[in-house]
Motif scaffolding. Structure first.
Motif, PDB file in Angstrom:
ATOM      1  N   ILE A 115      -4.857 -22.788   2.626  1.00 21.99           N
ATOM      2  CA  ILE A 115      -5.507 -22.839   3.937  1.00 21.99           C
ATOM      3  C   ILE A 115      -6.164 -21.490   4.243  1.00 21.99           C
ATOM      4  CG2 ILE A 115      -5.086 -22.985   6.425  1.00 21.99           C
ATOM      5  CD1 ILE A 115      -5.053 -25.695   5.075  1.00 21.99           C
ATOM      6  N   LYS A 116      -5.441 -20.404   4.025  1.00 22.03           N
ATOM      7  CA  LYS A 116      -5.971 -19.066   4.312  1.00 22.03           C
ATOM      8  C   LYS A 116      -7.220 -18.777   3.472  1.00 22.03           C
ATOM      9  CE  LYS A 116      -4.447 -14.214   4.611  1.00 22.03           C
ATOM     10  NZ  LYS A 116      -5.447 -13.583   3.738  1.00 22.03           N
ATOM     11  N   LYS A 117      -7.154 -19.076   2.185  1.00 25.79           N
ATOM     12  CA  LYS A 117      -8.290 -18.824   1.299  1.00 25.79           C
ATOM     13  C   LYS A 117      -9.493 -19.671   1.702  1.00 25.79           C
ATOM     14  CE  LYS A 117      -9.695 -18.920  -3.577  1.00 25.79           C
ATOM     15  NZ  LYS A 117      -9.284 -19.211  -4.968  1.00 25.79           N
ATOM     16  N   SER A 118      -9.259 -20.952   2.006  1.00 20.89           N
ATOM     17  CA  SER A 118     -10.371 -21.845   2.359  1.00 20.89           C
ATOM     18  C   SER A 118     -11.051 -21.391   3.650  1.00 20.89           C
ATOM     19  CB  SER A 118      -9.877 -23.291   2.501  1.00 20.89           C
ATOM     20  OG  SER A 118      -9.020 -23.440   3.620  1.00 20.89           O
ATOM     21  N   GLN A 119     -10.269 -20.914   4.598  1.00 18.21           N
ATOM     22  CA  GLN A 119     -10.857 -20.490   5.867  1.00 18.21           C
ATOM     23  C   GLN A 119     -11.610 -19.175   5.729  1.00 18.21           C
ATOM     24  OE1 GLN A 119      -7.960 -20.828   9.049  1.00 18.21           O
ATOM     25  NE2 GLN A 119      -7.675 -23.021   8.683  1.00 18.21           N
ATOM     26  N   GLU A 120     -11.144 -18.308   4.872  1.00 20.15           N
ATOM     27  CA  GLU A 120     -11.891 -17.073   4.596  1.00 20.15           C
ATOM     28  C   GLU A 120     -13.243 -17.405   3.957  1.00 20.15           C
ATOM     29  OE1 GLU A 120      -9.159 -14.946   2.149  1.00 20.15           O
ATOM     30  OE2 GLU A 120      -8.075 -14.049   3.851  1.00 20.15           O
ATOM     31  N   LEU A 121     -13.257 -18.388   3.067  1.00 18.58           N
ATOM     32  CA  LEU A 121     -14.506 -18.805   2.435  1.00 18.58           C
ATOM     33  C   LEU A 121     -15.459 -19.451   3.446  1.00 18.58           C
ATOM     34  CD1 LEU A 121     -13.046 -20.290  -0.870  1.00 18.58           C
ATOM     35  CD2 LEU A 121     -14.457 -18.218  -0.672  1.00 18.58           C
ATOM     36  N   LEU A 122     -14.906 -20.242   4.370  1.00 17.20           N
ATOM     37  CA  LEU A 122     -15.737 -20.863   5.399  1.00 17.20           C
ATOM     38  C   LEU A 122     -16.395 -19.807   6.278  1.00 17.20           C
ATOM     39  CD1 LEU A 122     -13.401 -23.811   6.489  1.00 17.20           C
ATOM     40  CD2 LEU A 122     -15.607 -24.022   5.325  1.00 17.20           C
ATOM     41  N   ILE A 123     -15.633 -18.813   6.674  1.00 15.64           N
ATOM     42  CA  ILE A 123     -16.178 -17.744   7.519  1.00 15.64           C
ATOM     43  C   ILE A 123     -17.302 -17.009   6.793  1.00 15.64           C
ATOM     44  CG2 ILE A 123     -15.641 -15.530   8.597  1.00 15.64           C
ATOM     45  CD1 ILE A 123     -12.811 -16.693   9.157  1.00 15.64           C
ATOM     46  N   LYS A 124     -17.087 -16.730   5.533  1.00 17.07           N
ATOM     47  CA  LYS A 124     -18.098 -16.008   4.753  1.00 17.07           C
ATOM     48  C   LYS A 124     -19.363 -16.848   4.580  1.00 17.07           C
ATOM     49  CE  LYS A 124     -18.763 -13.579   0.350  1.00 17.07           C
ATOM     50  NZ  LYS A 124     -18.133 -13.190  -0.941  1.00 17.07           N
ATOM     51  N   ALA A 125     -19.204 -18.140   4.314  1.00 13.63           N
ATOM     52  CA  ALA A 125     -20.356 -19.007   4.052  1.00 13.63           C
ATOM     53  C   ALA A 125     -21.172 -19.296   5.308  1.00 13.63           C
ATOM     54  CB  ALA A 125     -19.875 -20.319   3.439  1.00 13.63           C
ATOM     55  N   LEU A 126     -20.516 -19.387   6.459  1.00 12.58           N
ATOM     56  CA  LEU A 126     -21.194 -19.800   7.692  1.00 12.58           C
ATOM     57  C   LEU A 126     -21.604 -18.630   8.571  1.00 12.58           C
ATOM     58  CD1 LEU A 126     -18.828 -22.786   8.577  1.00 12.58           C
ATOM     59  CD2 LEU A 126     -21.144 -22.947   7.643  1.00 12.58           C
ATOM     60  N   ASN A 127     -21.099 -17.454   8.287  1.00 11.00           N
ATOM     61  CA  ASN A 127     -21.375 -16.289   9.131  1.00 11.00           C
ATOM     62  C   ASN A 127     -22.876 -16.008   9.225  1.00 11.00           C
ATOM     63  OD1 ASN A 127     -20.519 -13.992  10.720  1.00 11.00           O
ATOM     64  ND2 ASN A 127     -21.137 -12.711   9.001  1.00 11.00           N
ATOM     65  N   GLY A 128     -23.324 -15.718  10.449  1.00 12.90           N
ATOM     66  CA  GLY A 128     -24.740 -15.413  10.648  1.00 12.90           C
ATOM     67  C   GLY A 128     -25.564 -16.596  11.111  1.00 12.90           C
ATOM     68  N   GLY A 129     -24.907 -17.636  11.628  1.00 15.00           N
ATOM     69  CA  GLY A 129     -25.631 -18.781  12.173  1.00 15.00           C
ATOM     70  C   GLY A 129     -25.953 -19.872  11.180  1.00 15.00           C
ATOM     71  N   TYR A 130     -25.336 -19.846   9.989  1.00  8.05           N
ATOM     72  CA  TYR A 130     -25.569 -20.900   9.005  1.00  8.05           C
ATOM     73  C   TYR A 130     -24.819 -22.163   9.401  1.00  8.05           C
ATOM     74  CZ  TYR A 130     -27.782 -17.508   5.923  1.00  8.05           C
ATOM     75  OH  TYR A 130     -28.639 -16.567   5.394  1.00  8.05           O
ATOM     76  N   PHE A 181     -16.979 -21.551  14.683  1.00  9.86           N
ATOM     77  CA  PHE A 181     -16.500 -21.773  16.047  1.00  9.86           C
ATOM     78  C   PHE A 181     -16.939 -20.628  16.959  1.00  9.86           C
ATOM     79  CE2 PHE A 181     -13.310 -21.648  19.401  1.00  9.86           C
ATOM     80  CZ  PHE A 181     -13.011 -22.967  19.662  1.00  9.86           C
ATOM     81  N   ASP A 182     -16.731 -19.405  16.529  1.00  9.38           N
ATOM     82  CA  ASP A 182     -17.010 -18.244  17.380  1.00  9.38           C
ATOM     83  C   ASP A 182     -18.489 -18.039  17.649  1.00  9.38           C
ATOM     84  OD1 ASP A 182     -14.328 -17.726  17.571  1.00  9.38           O
ATOM     85  OD2 ASP A 182     -14.307 -16.122  16.073  1.00  9.38           O
ATOM     86  N   GLU A 183     -19.341 -18.693  16.870  1.00  9.19           N
ATOM     87  CA  GLU A 183     -20.780 -18.568  17.099  1.00  9.19           C
ATOM     88  C   GLU A 183     -21.319 -19.664  18.005  1.00  9.19           C
ATOM     89  OE1 GLU A 183     -21.970 -16.229  12.962  1.00  9.19           O
ATOM     90  OE2 GLU A 183     -22.594 -18.315  13.218  1.00  9.19           O
ATOM     91  N   ARG A 184     -20.484 -20.647  18.354  1.00  5.98           N
ATOM     92  CA  ARG A 184     -20.935 -21.740  19.225  1.00  5.98           C
ATOM     93  C   ARG A 184     -20.094 -21.877  20.488  1.00  5.98           C
ATOM     94  NH1 ARG A 184     -23.546 -27.030  17.164  1.00  5.98           N
ATOM     95  NH2 ARG A 184     -25.515 -25.996  17.622  1.00  5.98           N
ATOM     96  N   VAL A 185     -18.981 -21.173  20.559  1.00  5.40           N
ATOM     97  CA  VAL A 185     -18.022 -21.370  21.653  1.00  5.40           C
ATOM     98  C   VAL A 185     -17.773 -20.042  22.364  1.00  5.40           C
ATOM     99  CG1 VAL A 185     -15.655 -22.068  22.207  1.00  5.40           C
ATOM    100  CG2 VAL A 185     -16.923 -23.264  20.395  1.00  5.40           C
ATOM    101  N   PRO A 186     -17.831 -20.032  23.700  1.00  6.05           N
ATOM    102  CA  PRO A 186     -17.496 -18.800  24.417  1.00  6.05           C
ATOM    103  C   PRO A 186     -16.035 -18.435  24.192  1.00  6.05           C
ATOM    104  CG  PRO A 186     -17.751 -20.642  25.949  1.00  6.05           C
ATOM    105  CD  PRO A 186     -18.216 -21.124  24.615  1.00  6.05           C
ATOM    106  N   PRO A 187     -15.702 -17.153  24.115  1.00  2.00           N
ATOM    107  CA  PRO A 187     -14.316 -16.757  23.827  1.00  2.00           C
ATOM    108  C   PRO A 187     -13.357 -17.160  24.935  1.00  2.00           C
ATOM    109  CG  PRO A 187     -15.631 -14.845  24.434  1.00  2.00           C
ATOM    110  CD  PRO A 187     -16.585 -15.985  24.276  1.00  2.00           C
TER     111      PRO A 187
END
Length: 359
Positions: A115-130, A181-187
């Motif tokens: 789970i930890k590895k998959s979520q780190e990969l998701l953050i890296k792949a989607l970061n920057g508005g992808y 999530f953090d790029e579409r949702v207010p904190p």
């Protein structure tokens, strides 16, 4: 049976079929708390059914813009939820959903490290508005030696949604995508479980009452202890009335339900059906055996209760509806049904062929 009919009619009012105070999809979704959304076309019509003048294209535009999000919350299924609510709602409900999913982890060989590895990969792949679709994300996982058979991929993505790592992105044609999530949702600056529990309880009973504790447990995935606590914190907003062996909770300030010959075409999985554990009020007593297995199909509702089912077919650039009535339709019912079919055509902005009406 008159009491059940009164409940059915009042739910039409609470769920904004018989009246509407809203002009945008997000206003309705916030009122409802969230709306079941595994069928995208259906949930768009569920919104259009309750907000006058909307079109399918307008709901789609708001979805793509992130004004309404699609994620796993409450029970482990898709829901539409507003960006303003998704944070606190997930913090309240995700632990229960995650607990339901855990037995599948063991069967699929998923553990915390994966789970930890998959979520780190998701953050890296989607970061920057992808915004990437499921196939593209599966490729990211495969390239990093994470097995992604169909079930395993689903649970990895659901877990990332429940952890507030990803949520829905804009659609690419008919394909859904994921965004950070953090790029579409207010904190969410703070979270108080009691406040969140009180708020979700209030939203449910105001938007779906009269309803029972068992109904809310079913809809929310929360346990009875939580639900009873939620009602206790909302005593100023609710009143309870015992009907048979059940206590039904609703707003004391609700607008009165007026018995009418109103006809509605419900989408599949509409909240008028899916939001209640006990659906007796929706089903006329002499039709129970005809409707019990089709409760999640597109339904025809007359005077708050099921009077038939429907389905649509696309013929070139036109649409045709097939109507299956459980009882013969009188002339007035046919007239009202044609009005509702016309309203559905306006929502889709498509030309309608003459409907096929049968029993």
């Amino acid at each position: 049976m008159e009491k059940m009919l009164n409940i059915a009619m009042q739910r039409l009012v609470s769920q904004h079929f018989e009246r509407t105070d809203f002009s945008t999809p997000v206003e309705l979704v916030q009122w409802m708390g969230c709306m079941q959304a595994q069928d995208h076309a259906a949930v768009k019509w569920a919104i259009g059914n309750r907000v006058n003048g909307l079109t399918d294209a307008q709901v789609e535009e708001d979805f793509n813009a992130g004004k309404v999000l699609r994620t796993h919350v409450l029970r482990p299924t898709w829901h539409f939820v507003s960006p303003a609510d998704i944070g606190w709602m997930l913090k309240l409900t995700a632990p229960r959903v995650k607990a339901m999913n855990k037995p599948q982890w063991r069967k699929l060989g998923i553990d915390e490290a994966i789970i930890k590895k998959s979520q780190e990969l998701l953050i890296k792949a989607l970061n920057g508005g992808y915004h990437l679709n499921r196939t593209e994300l599966a490729e990211v996982f495969k390239n990093n030696k994470i097995d992604t058979d169909e079930m395993r991929m689903s649970y990895l993505l659901i877990e990332a949604e429940l952890d507030g790592v990803i949520c829905s992105g804009k659609r690419e044609g008919k394909q859904f995508t994921y965004a950070l999530f953090d790029e579409r949702v207010p904190p969410v600056t703070s979270f108080d479980r009691e406040t969140a529990l009180a708020e979700l309880t209030k939203r449910y009973f105001l938007s779906r009452g009269p309803a029972t504790i068992t109904d809310f447990c079913w809809w929310s995935g929360l346990n009875q202890t939580d639900v009873k606590r939620g009602i206790e914190m909302n005593k100023s907003h609710f009143v309870g009335e015992k009907i048979g062996e059940q206590v039904y909770w609703f707003s004391p300030n609700r607008k009165p339900a007026v018995k009418s010959k109103s006809v509605y075409l419900l989408s599949s999985f509409d909240e008028l059906a899916i939001a209640y554990k006990d659906r007796t009020a929706l089903i006329h007593h002499h039709l129970i055996n005809q409707t019990k297995n089709g409760i999640f199909s597109p339904l025809i509702i007359t005077e708050g209760q099921i009077s038939g089912t429907w389905r649509r077919a696309f013929v070139k650039n036109e649409i045709q509806l097939e109507i299956m009535s459980l009882d013969p339709l009188d002339q007035y019912a046919v007239q009202m049904l044609h009005q509702e079919i016309s309203r559905y055509g306006s929502f889709l902005e498509m030309k309608l062929q003459e409907p096929v009406i049968g029993i």
